[in-house]
Design a protein around this motif. Sequence first.
Motif, short mmCIF file in Angstrom:
data_model
loop_
_atom_site.label_atom_id
_atom_site.label_comp_id
_atom_site.label_asym_id
_atom_site.label_seq_id
_atom_site.Cartn_x
_atom_site.Cartn_y
_atom_site.Cartn_z
N ALA A 109 0.86 -100.64 -63.43
CA ALA A 109 0.32 -101.45 -64.52
C ALA A 109 -0.10 -102.83 -64.01
CB ALA A 109 1.35 -101.59 -65.63
N ASP A 110 0.64 -103.34 -63.04
CA ASP A 110 0.34 -104.65 -62.44
C ASP A 110 0.32 -104.50 -60.92
OD1 ASP A 110 0.43 -106.27 -64.92
OD2 ASP A 110 2.53 -105.62 -64.95
N ARG A 113 -3.97 -102.99 -57.97
CA ARG A 113 -4.61 -101.79 -58.51
C ARG A 113 -5.87 -101.42 -57.74
NH1 ARG A 113 -3.41 -100.11 -63.68
NH2 ARG A 113 -5.62 -99.67 -64.08
N SER A 174 -8.30 -103.68 -63.86
CA SER A 174 -7.92 -102.95 -65.07
C SER A 174 -9.10 -102.66 -66.00
CB SER A 174 -6.86 -103.73 -65.86
OG SER A 174 -5.69 -103.89 -65.09
#
Length: 208
Positions: A109-110, A113, A174
């Motif tokens: 999620a963090d 990425r 993201s």
Amino acid sequence: MRSLYVIAHPEATHHIEKVVGGWHDSHLTPTGRLAAAAIARTLRAQIPRGAEVEVISSDLRRARQTAEEIAGLFGVAPVLDRRLREKSYGEAEGRPQEWLDRRFVPPPADGDRMGHHEGVRGAETRGECARRVHAAMDDILERPRTHQVVVTHGFALTFVVTAWIRMPYASLGSVSFRAPSGSITELREDDFFHNRQVVSLGAVGHLG
């Protein structure tokens, strides 16, 4: 004014065979060919007669077939650029989707990425895909054209749009722009303010 029409190629054989796409060189299905013709007619109706039109496409067959349908109505030859290809899935390409699903390592999620490796040998990272698509767009946008058509793929399309709006690389981890197969995304830059707009994203009304 400058207009850019971004096409996510329509239905290809890897969709109905439920195999992994990426650089697997699938081709348009009969339904996909009908959709490509509808895309071409829609663009022909929208772009003024006499306007100079450039058609640039991923070199993968499904995108190339779509581009050829469009370019034919404008009397031009498509320019092929392999940098507009879909994200590569390495050894998963052409294999059943469930083969990839069993091995896929989702991104965190963090954290990093863009550099995350998804667990499949030979696959590109998100960052590698983004860099090559942005490089292709840099070259495309350097050319003085009022109307350009870019034919690409569902995952890569996000980076066509982020390059257009000059989104910094650090912000791409993201972001995702969803555009269905066979859709048209319209981007426009005005002559006065030189603002870059996303006029429409993933329009499919032409598909009936």
